[in-house]
Design a protein around this motif. Sequence first.
Motif, PDB file in Angstrom:
ATOM      1  N   ASN A  10     -74.598  28.586 -38.833  1.00  0.00           N
ATOM      2  CA  ASN A  10     -75.569  28.903 -38.351  1.00  0.00           C
ATOM      3  C   ASN A  10     -75.744  30.518 -37.854  1.00  0.00           C
ATOM      4  O   ASN A  10     -76.464  30.944 -37.016  1.00  0.00           O
ATOM      5  N   ASN A  11     -74.299  31.167 -38.274  1.00  0.00           N
ATOM      6  CA  ASN A  11     -74.850  32.879 -37.832  1.00  0.00           C
ATOM      7  C   ASN A  11     -75.123  33.583 -38.929  1.00  0.00           C
ATOM      8  O   ASN A  11     -74.176  34.346 -39.874  1.00  0.00           O
ATOM      9  N   TRP A  12     -76.441  33.759 -39.250  1.00  0.00           N
ATOM     10  CA  TRP A  12     -77.558  34.799 -40.085  1.00  0.00           C
ATOM     11  C   TRP A  12     -77.013  35.987 -39.709  1.00  0.00           C
ATOM     12  O   TRP A  12     -76.916  37.138 -40.859  1.00  0.00           O
ATOM     13  N   GLU A  13     -76.332  36.810 -38.783  1.00  0.00           N
ATOM     14  CA  GLU A  13     -76.461  37.939 -38.599  1.00  0.00           C
ATOM     15  C   GLU A  13     -74.806  38.428 -38.811  1.00  0.00           C
ATOM     16  O   GLU A  13     -75.406  39.684 -39.753  1.00  0.00           O
ATOM     17  N   HIS A  14     -73.902  37.442 -38.556  1.00  0.00           N
ATOM     18  CA  HIS A  14     -72.590  38.043 -39.262  1.00  0.00           C
ATOM     19  C   HIS A  14     -73.114  37.881 -41.004  1.00  0.00           C
ATOM     20  O   HIS A  14     -72.522  38.668 -41.308  1.00  0.00           O
TER      21      HIS A  14
ATOM     22  N   GLU B  35     -71.434  40.334 -44.223  1.00  0.00           N
ATOM     23  CA  GLU B  35     -71.272  40.316 -46.046  1.00  0.00           C
ATOM     24  C   GLU B  35     -72.067  40.191 -46.649  1.00  0.00           C
ATOM     25  O   GLU B  35     -71.872  40.677 -47.967  1.00  0.00           O
ATOM     26  N   ALA B  36     -73.974  40.151 -46.417  1.00  0.00           N
ATOM     27  CA  ALA B  36     -74.630  40.157 -47.486  1.00  0.00           C
ATOM     28  C   ALA B  36     -74.397  41.668 -47.719  1.00  0.00           C
ATOM     29  O   ALA B  36     -74.131  41.830 -49.068  1.00  0.00           O
ATOM     30  N   ARG B  37     -74.226  42.946 -47.359  1.00  0.00           N
ATOM     31  CA  ARG B  37     -74.256  43.659 -47.621  1.00  0.00           C
ATOM     32  C   ARG B  37     -72.791  44.145 -48.049  1.00  0.00           C
ATOM     33  O   ARG B  37     -73.261  45.407 -48.955  1.00  0.00           O
ATOM     34  N   ARG B  38     -72.024  43.597 -47.313  1.00  0.00           N
ATOM     35  CA  ARG B  38     -70.638  43.884 -48.208  1.00  0.00           C
ATOM     36  C   ARG B  38     -70.365  43.513 -49.775  1.00  0.00           C
ATOM     37  O   ARG B  38     -70.100  44.399 -50.307  1.00  0.00           O
ATOM     38  N   ILE B  39     -71.201  42.035 -49.745  1.00  0.00           N
ATOM     39  CA  ILE B  39     -71.196  41.980 -51.133  1.00  0.00           C
ATOM     40  C   ILE B  39     -71.894  43.109 -52.132  1.00  0.00           C
ATOM     41  O   ILE B  39     -70.983  43.598 -53.177  1.00  0.00           O
ATOM     42  N   LEU B  40     -72.842  43.478 -51.259  1.00  0.00           N
ATOM     43  CA  LEU B  40     -74.058  43.591 -52.725  1.00  0.00           C
ATOM     44  C   LEU B  40     -72.870  45.849 -52.836  1.00  0.00           C
ATOM     45  O   LEU B  40     -72.782  45.788 -53.619  1.00  0.00           O
TER      46      LEU B  40
ATOM     47  N   LEU C 228     -80.491  37.999 -47.147  1.00  0.00           N
ATOM     48  CA  LEU C 228     -80.961  39.493 -46.851  1.00  0.00           C
ATOM     49  C   LEU C 228     -83.262  38.560 -46.654  1.00  0.00           C
ATOM     50  O   LEU C 228     -83.558  38.527 -45.309  1.00  0.00           O
ATOM     51  N   GLU C 229     -82.952  38.090 -47.422  1.00  0.00           N
ATOM     52  CA  GLU C 229     -84.459  36.892 -47.738  1.00  0.00           C
ATOM     53  C   GLU C 229     -84.826  36.515 -45.983  1.00  0.00           C
ATOM     54  O   GLU C 229     -85.523  36.803 -45.471  1.00  0.00           O
ATOM     55  N   MET C 230     -83.300  35.381 -45.268  1.00  0.00           N
ATOM     56  CA  MET C 230     -83.682  34.725 -44.666  1.00  0.00           C
ATOM     57  C   MET C 230     -83.603  35.377 -43.104  1.00  0.00           C
ATOM     58  O   MET C 230     -83.779  35.251 -42.804  1.00  0.00           O
ATOM     59  N   THR C 231     -82.400  36.383 -43.392  1.00  0.00           N
ATOM     60  CA  THR C 231     -82.877  37.829 -41.598  1.00  0.00           C
ATOM     61  C   THR C 231     -83.911  38.656 -42.323  1.00  0.00           C
ATOM     62  O   THR C 231     -83.910  39.612 -41.543  1.00  0.00           O
ATOM     63  N   GLY C 232     -85.304  38.780 -42.881  1.00  0.00           N
ATOM     64  CA  GLY C 232     -86.118  39.389 -42.709  1.00  0.00           C
ATOM     65  C   GLY C 232     -86.333  40.284 -43.812  1.00  0.00           C
ATOM     66  O   GLY C 232     -87.645  41.709 -43.671  1.00  0.00           O
ATOM     67  N   ASP C 233     -85.238  40.687 -44.992  1.00  0.00           N
ATOM     68  CA  ASP C 233     -85.199  41.967 -45.548  1.00  0.00           C
ATOM     69  C   ASP C 233     -86.083  41.196 -46.722  1.00  0.00           C
ATOM     70  O   ASP C 233     -84.797  41.436 -47.852  1.00  0.00           O
ATOM     71  N   ARG C 234     -87.201  41.160 -46.890  1.00  0.00           N
ATOM     72  CA  ARG C 234     -87.551  40.540 -48.130  1.00  0.00           C
ATOM     73  C   ARG C 234     -87.340  41.785 -49.319  1.00  0.00           C
ATOM     74  O   ARG C 234     -87.074  41.326 -50.710  1.00  0.00           O
ATOM     75  N   PRO C 235     -88.067  42.671 -49.059  1.00  0.00           N
ATOM     76  CA  PRO C 235     -87.945  44.412 -50.070  1.00  0.00           C
ATOM     77  C   PRO C 235     -86.773  44.152 -51.294  1.00  0.00           C
ATOM     78  O   PRO C 235     -86.456  43.663 -52.235  1.00  0.00           O
TER      79      PRO C 235
ATOM     80  N   LEU D 131     -64.290  37.769 -52.232  1.00  0.00           N
ATOM     81  CA  LEU D 131     -63.784  37.784 -50.239  1.00  0.00           C
ATOM     82  C   LEU D 131     -65.203  37.520 -48.687  1.00  0.00           C
ATOM     83  O   LEU D 131     -64.874  36.891 -48.196  1.00  0.00           O
ATOM     84  N   HIS D 132     -65.952  38.047 -50.446  1.00  0.00           N
ATOM     85  CA  HIS D 132     -67.436  38.265 -48.716  1.00  0.00           C
ATOM     86  C   HIS D 132     -68.018  37.257 -49.069  1.00  0.00           C
ATOM     87  O   HIS D 132     -68.001  36.924 -47.931  1.00  0.00           O
ATOM     88  N   SER D 133     -68.575  36.734 -50.428  1.00  0.00           N
ATOM     89  CA  SER D 133     -69.166  35.464 -50.541  1.00  0.00           C
ATOM     90  C   SER D 133     -68.749  34.075 -49.865  1.00  0.00           C
ATOM     91  O   SER D 133     -69.540  33.233 -49.467  1.00  0.00           O
ATOM     92  N   MET D 134     -67.187  34.139 -49.957  1.00  0.00           N
ATOM     93  CA  MET D 134     -66.819  33.009 -49.104  1.00  0.00           C
ATOM     94  C   MET D 134     -66.450  33.250 -47.463  1.00  0.00           C
ATOM     95  O   MET D 134     -66.731  31.886 -46.605  1.00  0.00           O
ATOM     96  N   THR D 135     -67.070  34.672 -47.249  1.00  0.00           N
ATOM     97  CA  THR D 135     -66.371  34.898 -45.767  1.00  0.00           C
ATOM     98  C   THR D 135     -68.481  34.658 -45.469  1.00  0.00           C
ATOM     99  O   THR D 135     -68.808  34.034 -44.440  1.00  0.00           O
ATOM    100  N   ALA D 136     -69.301  34.903 -45.756  1.00  0.00           N
ATOM    101  CA  ALA D 136     -71.271  34.742 -46.172  1.00  0.00           C
ATOM    102  C   ALA D 136     -70.595  33.070 -45.689  1.00  0.00           C
ATOM    103  O   ALA D 136     -71.798  33.051 -44.782  1.00  0.00           O
ATOM    104  N   LEU D 137     -70.154  32.435 -46.853  1.00  0.00           N
ATOM    105  CA  LEU D 137     -70.202  31.248 -46.581  1.00  0.00           C
ATOM    106  C   LEU D 137     -70.452  30.509 -45.376  1.00  0.00           C
ATOM    107  O   LEU D 137     -71.117  29.830 -44.824  1.00  0.00           O
ATOM    108  N   ASN D 138     -69.116  30.889 -44.938  1.00  0.00           N
ATOM    109  CA  ASN D 138     -68.673  30.338 -43.369  1.00  0.00           C
ATOM    110  C   ASN D 138     -69.492  30.833 -42.033  1.00  0.00           C
ATOM    111  O   ASN D 138     -69.458  29.767 -41.850  1.00  0.00           O
ATOM    112  N   HIS D 139     -70.332  31.916 -42.219  1.00  0.00           N
ATOM    113  CA  HIS D 139     -70.718  32.159 -41.497  1.00  0.00           C
ATOM    114  C   HIS D 139     -72.369  31.621 -41.481  1.00  0.00           C
ATOM    115  O   HIS D 139     -73.357  31.042 -40.474  1.00  0.00           O
TER     116      HIS D 139
END
Length: 401
Positions: free
Chosen positions: A136-140, A144-149, A175-182, A124-132
């Motif tokens: 081009n809505n990387w913040e949203h 969802e990335a954090r909800r996935i985890l 996370l990589e694309m939004t600057g959280d590389r670690p 559910l979160h993965s599909m929502t993340a793909l939508n965002h």
Amino acid sequence: MVLRSSRFLSRFFIAAFFVCLLASCASYDLPDARSAFYRGNYELAKTEIGTEAVDGKDSVLVLMERGTIYQAEGEYEKSSKDYIQAYDMLDALETYSVSEGAGSWAVNDTVYSFEGAPFEQTMLHSMTALNHLALNNWEHGAVEARRILHSLHPDNRGEDYPDDAFSRYLAAFILEMTGDRPNAEAQYFLADELLPNLHIDKRGWIGADSGGTSESEPYNGRELVCFFLLGRSPSMRDVRANYSHYYPPRIQLYAGRTHLGDASILTSVHTLAISTWNIEGPARIAKTAARIAAKEVLARKLEKQDEALGALARIILIGLLERPDFRRWETLPLWLAVARVPYPGDLGSLEVRLTGQGVPMGTSITVDQPMVQRGNVVFSFVRDLPDFNKRKMNKEIDKLN
């Protein structure tokens, strides 16, 4: 005594009648909606599933399925709205319902509100993340990335339930694309551990040779990262029957005549569903046996008063109402794959060629949207459905430009 038995009999049949009525009065037709969805008739699919507000025991399932129909049309905002509403409902359902629990013992497990398997909640979160990301809505997308985890944490997923390498990779990529590389590197590592036949390095390159790059010579060119949702996930009846004749396709990416590379399958939804079914098997069998035994005790008590009444109780309680819970999110794909490849600077579209057992010869998909650029990376995602993303996507892209 006769009067009391008569009253009990009346109440018994009234209750049974309303249970059957409530089970059959839904305003949506999931089988026909799914059939229309896979034929590419999304308007009919929406008509069958309904576009009005949802309620009832299947609300979460209807929102999951309808969100997937909207996604196939490229109506990403409507799709995300349904997915997020489903998530909010799931959050509210975490409190155990005593009435539903008691009802499941009297009738069957379909009286429970549908919550989905742990892997379906993650998807559910993965599909929502793909939508965002498509919008081009990387913040949203990062939300969802954090909800996935969060959903994949053993305390939330359940220690025995299967993990999902595709969803972990998707979360890591965001996370990589939004600057959280670690944290991205940590999730790429965990996804790699789930795939003994593939290697995912800390930058997200996939394959035995990490995409043709080396740790000492990082790749400095443009990258295409494309997520693939292919095939049709099995029905619960297929899962229950342990149907396993699924063959993964080869997925090749081309820009004109240039072979950019291949995608790697990270997750089989069939495997997730089978594993979940088998994990829950012992508890499900024990509960069903106990419920049938309790119904038989009641039927025997009624039989002592009236033999016909006891027989009728067995017909209703066991023959009519005793059925397994076959509900699952059936508009999910079967195979979940990712390609991370270099791409030429003039890439405006790409061709995806599918080959393999069960794939019609010459199957190819032209992908020109979504093609979302962020830095030197282009994101896209593909599903092998008729006219996927074609109808509404241009209008939504125009709104962003």
